[in-house]
Scaffold this motif. Structure first.
Motif, short mmCIF file in Angstrom:
data_model
loop_
_atom_site.label_atom_id
_atom_site.label_comp_id
_atom_site.label_asym_id
_atom_site.label_seq_id
_atom_site.Cartn_x
_atom_site.Cartn_y
_atom_site.Cartn_z
N GLY A 1 -39.12 14.21 62.03
CA GLY A 1 -40.56 14.01 61.80
C GLY A 1 -41.17 15.21 61.09
O GLY A 1 -42.00 15.06 60.20
N GLN A 2 -40.76 16.40 61.49
CA GLN A 2 -41.29 17.61 60.84
C GLN A 2 -40.89 17.63 59.36
O GLN A 2 -41.71 17.96 58.50
CB GLN A 2 -40.75 18.86 61.52
N ALA A 3 -39.64 17.29 59.09
CA ALA A 3 -39.17 17.29 57.71
C ALA A 3 -39.93 16.25 56.88
O ALA A 3 -40.31 16.50 55.74
CB ALA A 3 -37.66 17.04 57.67
N MET A 4 -40.14 15.08 57.47
CA MET A 4 -40.86 14.03 56.74
C MET A 4 -42.29 14.45 56.45
O MET A 4 -42.83 14.19 55.38
CB MET A 4 -40.81 12.72 57.52
N MET A 5 -42.91 15.13 57.41
CA MET A 5 -44.29 15.60 57.19
C MET A 5 -44.33 16.59 56.03
O MET A 5 -45.26 16.55 55.21
CB MET A 5 -44.81 16.25 58.46
N SER A 6 -43.34 17.45 55.95
CA SER A 6 -43.23 18.39 54.83
C SER A 6 -43.14 17.63 53.52
O SER A 6 -43.81 17.96 52.54
CB SER A 6 -41.94 19.20 54.96
N LEU A 7 -42.27 16.63 53.52
CA LEU A 7 -42.07 15.81 52.32
C LEU A 7 -43.39 15.17 51.89
O LEU A 7 -43.76 15.20 50.70
CB LEU A 7 -41.00 14.76 52.64
N VAL A 8 -44.08 14.61 52.85
CA VAL A 8 -45.33 13.89 52.55
C VAL A 8 -46.39 14.85 52.02
O VAL A 8 -47.10 14.53 51.05
CB VAL A 8 -45.83 13.16 53.82
N LEU A 9 -46.50 16.03 52.60
CA LEU A 9 -47.50 16.98 52.12
C LEU A 9 -47.15 17.52 50.74
O LEU A 9 -48.03 17.75 49.92
CB LEU A 9 -47.67 18.13 53.14
N GLN A 10 -45.87 17.70 50.47
CA GLN A 10 -45.46 18.12 49.13
C GLN A 10 -45.82 17.02 48.12
O GLN A 10 -46.26 17.30 47.01
CB GLN A 10 -43.96 18.42 49.10
N ALA A 11 -45.64 15.78 48.53
CA ALA A 11 -46.02 14.66 47.67
C ALA A 11 -47.51 14.74 47.32
O ALA A 11 -47.90 14.61 46.15
CB ALA A 11 -45.70 13.32 48.35
N ILE A 12 -48.34 14.98 48.32
CA ILE A 12 -49.79 15.12 48.11
C ILE A 12 -50.07 16.24 47.11
O ILE A 12 -50.88 16.09 46.19
CB ILE A 12 -50.51 15.42 49.45
N ALA A 13 -49.37 17.35 47.28
CA ALA A 13 -49.58 18.50 46.40
C ALA A 13 -49.26 18.16 44.95
O ALA A 13 -49.77 18.79 44.03
CB ALA A 13 -48.73 19.68 46.87
N LEU A 14 -48.41 17.16 44.75
CA LEU A 14 -48.00 16.78 43.39
C LEU A 14 -48.77 15.56 42.88
O LEU A 14 -48.40 14.98 41.86
CB LEU A 14 -46.49 16.50 43.37
N GLY A 15 -49.81 15.17 43.61
CA GLY A 15 -50.62 14.04 43.16
C GLY A 15 -50.05 12.69 43.57
O GLY A 15 -50.57 11.65 43.20
N LEU A 16 -48.94 12.72 44.33
CA LEU A 16 -48.32 11.50 44.82
C LEU A 16 -48.89 11.17 46.21
O LEU A 16 -49.70 11.91 46.74
CB LEU A 16 -46.81 11.70 44.94
N ALA A 17 -48.45 10.06 46.78
CA ALA A 17 -48.80 9.76 48.16
C ALA A 17 -47.67 8.96 48.77
O ALA A 17 -46.91 8.29 48.06
CB ALA A 17 -50.11 8.98 48.24
N ALA A 18 -47.55 9.06 50.07
CA ALA A 18 -46.47 8.36 50.78
C ALA A 18 -47.05 7.57 51.94
O ALA A 18 -47.99 8.00 52.59
CB ALA A 18 -45.44 9.36 51.29
N HIS A 19 -46.49 6.42 52.17
CA HIS A 19 -46.88 5.57 53.30
C HIS A 19 -45.62 5.21 54.07
O HIS A 19 -44.78 4.48 53.58
CB HIS A 19 -47.58 4.31 52.78
#
Ligand SMILES: Cc1cc2nc3c(=O)[nH]c(=O)nc-3n(C[C@H](O)[C@H](O)[C@H](O)COP(=O)(O)O)c2cc1C
Ligand SMILES: Cc1cc2nc3c(=O)[nH]c(=O)nc-3n(C[C@H](O)[C@H](O)[C@H](O)COP(=O)(O)O)c2cc1C
Lengths: 284, 284
Positions: free
Chosen positions: B113-131
Motif C-alpha cells: 500500500g505504501q508503494a502504491m501510494m508513492s506511485l499514485v502521488l508521482q503520477a499526480i506530480a506528472l499530471g497523470l491520475a490513478a484510480h
C-alpha cells in the motif's frame, strides 16, 4: 561512510526522493500544527469503499508524556536505542472489518499503508522525518492502550526533526550513513507478464546540477533529460529534481567534493560535482 | 454538481491535496518515461526489513494491448464501464513471505500500500491520475497471468491523463463530480489514548488566495496561517497551498464565481473568490 542513493533509475518527485528513515532525531518538539498536517495527509488517502480503515494513536512526548513512555516501552530493545530521541511516536492500526457492513476488509492493511505513506511524505514536506518500526510487542501495545481485537497493529512511527548522526552509537551511525538499497526496477515491475522486467526507456541526453537543499544534511540534484521520441510524440524534455544525502563531512567535505550518483535511466555511475550544470548524452 | 473538498482540517502538501480517483480518462497514451517514474517512486517506498514486497504488472494498452485486455476482462462490470478508457492498468501484488528467510511477512500488504501510494502521488506530480480498484476477479487474474500463490493480488490501478467528465454516463458523472468525503480527523487520530480525538490547534488568523492550477479542472488555493503560540515557541506563520476542483462550468462559471471552502483548521465554511488575498482572524 557517505550516504548515497546510488541507483535511481528514473526521475521522481523530490518529496519521494527525500524520504528516508532516519535514526537520529533532534530534541526539538514537533509543533502540534505540523502533527495535524501529517494526520490530515493520512486522512485524505484513498481506500477501498472509502472505508478509511486507518487509526492513529499519537503519543507526543511533550504533550502526553505518559502515553509516549507506555508506547516506547513496547518497542524492541534495538529500536529503543535510537527511538528514545523521537519526540513523537505514532501507532498505526488497521480496522479489519468494513464500517458499512462489518465484513472482513482484505484491503485494511494495504490502505493503512497508503495512509501512512501520505503521513510520512507530509512530514518530509514540513522538514520532519519518520521512521516506521515493525519491531514492537503488539500484544503488549494492545493491552497498554486497550485496543480491540478488530484492529491490526501495523507499525509505530518515530517522528521528529532529523538530528545529527553524531548522537548515535557507532553501530547505529554506520547504518544511518549506509547507502540506500533497492531491488532494480526490473525485479519489481513487469511489462505485461511476469518475468518480463519493465525497462526504463533510453534517453538522448541529460543535464544535472547539484544545489542546496532545504533538508539539513542533504543536497539537491536537479536533472533535465531529453528523452527518446516514442510512439510518435517526438522528443520531449523531462525535468526532475531529486536529492541525495550530503557526503559525510569528514570524508568528503561539502562544498568542494564530488559524489557518485547514477543519473535517471542509467545503470552507469556519474560523478557530479557542486557548481554549474554538467551534461551528458546517450548514457545507455 | 461542483466537486468540492469541503472539510480540510489542516494544510497538506499540494501533491497530497491534488490526489483523487477519477473515472474519466483522456485517450492520450502515457509516456513510458512517466510510467517509469511512477514505478520508480514505488520502488523507493519504505518497507519492513526493506523487503520491498511489492510487485507491479504493467499493462499499457499501447504497448501490450493483449495483456491490457486480459487484465481489463477481469475487472468487475461496474469498473469496466469507466476503466475501459484508461490507457494503462497496473496490477499491484504483495509477496507474502520475506525474501531473506521465507517467513510470513505480516507487513506485505501494508508495505505494498505504501508503494502504491508513492506511485499514485508521482503520477499526480506528472499530471497523470490513478484510480485503484479492488473490484476485480482475483482468481481469474492469478490464472490469466500465472501468478504464484505466495503473492496476494491487492488492486488494479487505472492510470492515465484525467479526462473530461462529459465522456461518462450520467450516473458515473454524478459520482465523479460529488464532493470528497472523509471521516473527521478526531475519528481517525487519537491523542495518547483511544477515544481522545486529536484536535487541530486554534489559529490566530489566515490569508487565502485562489489561483490557477497546473492540473486541468482544478483551482489552486494558497493559504497562510498564523498559528497560536504553543509550548513557548511563539507565534509562527504556517504556509500551505492546497487545491480544489474548479466549480462546474455551467453552474458557477470560472473565473468570476466564488466557491465554498473550509480554510484549514476551521469547521466553518468560508467563501473565497478569485483574485487577491482574503484574510480572516480567529475562526474557531
Ligand atoms: C512496516 C515497517 C517496519 C519497519 N520496522 C523497522 C524496525 O523495527 N526497525 C528499524 O530500524 N527500521 C524499521 N523499518 C525501516 C525499514 O528498514 C526502512 O524503511 C527500509 O530499510 C528502507 O529504508 P528507507 O526508509 O530509509 O528508505 C520498518 C519499515 C516499515 C515500513
Ligand atoms: C484498494 C482500493 C480499492 C478500490 N476499489 C474501487 C473499485 O473497485 N471501484 C471504484 O470505482 N473505486 C475503487 N476505489 C476508489 C475509492 O472508492 C476511493 O479511493 C475513495 O472513494 C476515496 O476517493 P478519492 O480516491 O477520490 O479521494 C478503490 C480504492 C482503493 C484504495
Amino acid at each position: 561512510m557517505s550516504r548515497e542513493r546510488l541507483n535511481v533509475q528514473a526521475p521522481v518527485h523530490e518529496l519521494i526522493a527525500a524520504r528516508w528513515s532516519p535514526r537520529a532525531f533532534d530534541a526539538r518538539p514537533v509543533e502540534t500544527e505540523k502533527l495535524a498536517s501529517c494526520l490530515e495527509a493520512a486522512r485524505w488517502a484513498p481506500s477501498c469503499y472509502n472505508d478509511q480503515p486507518w487509526r492513529f494513536l499519537v503519543a507526543d512526548r511533550h504533550q502526553e508524556g505518559e502515553a509516549w513512555q507506555r508506547l516506547f516501552d513496547c518497542l524492541s530493545p534495538g529500536n529503543q536505542t535510537w527511538a528514545r530521541r523521537a519526540p513523537v511516536l505514532i501507532l498505526a492500526c488497521a480496522a479489519t472489518r468494513f464500517g458499512h457492513n462489518g465484513q472482513p476488509n482484505r484491503w485494511a492493511q494495504y490502505d493503512t499503508g497508503q495512509a501512512m505513506m501520505s503521513l510520512v511524505l507530509q512530514a518530509i514536506a514540513l522538514g520532519l522525518a519518520a521512521h516506521q518500526m515493525g519491531g514492537f510487542d503488539a500484544g503488549r501495545v494492545r493491552q497498554a492502550f486497550a485496543i480491540p481485537d478488530e484492529y491490526d497493529l501495523m507499525s509505530v512511527a518515530a517522528l521528529g526533526y532529523p538530528g545529527d548522526p553524531a548522537v548515535l552509537d557507532e553501530e547505529t551511525r554506520q547504518r544511518e550513513l549506509a547507502s540506500h538499497q533497492r531491488k532494480p526496477l526490473e525485479e519489481i515491475a513487469f511489462a505485461g507478464r511476469r518475468g518480463l522486467g519493465f525497462m526504463v526507456p533510453d534517453s538522448l541526453g541529460w543535464k544535472a546540477k547539484v544545489g542546496q537543499s532545504a533538508c539539513p544534511g542533504t543536497i539537491r540534484i536537479s536533472i533535465r533529460t531529453w528523452l527518446k521520441p516514442w510512439s510518435g510524440l517526438g522528443s520531449r524534455a523531462g525535468g526532475c529534481s531529486t536529492w541525495a544525502p550530503a557526503p559525510a563531512p569528514r570524508r568528503c567535505p561539502w562544498p568542494g567534493g564530488a559524489f557518485r550518483w547514477w543519473p535517471p535511466m542509467s545503470l552507469r555511475p556519474r560523478w557530479i560535482g557542486p557548481g554549474g550544470w554538467r551534461s551528458g548524452k546517450g548514457w545507455r
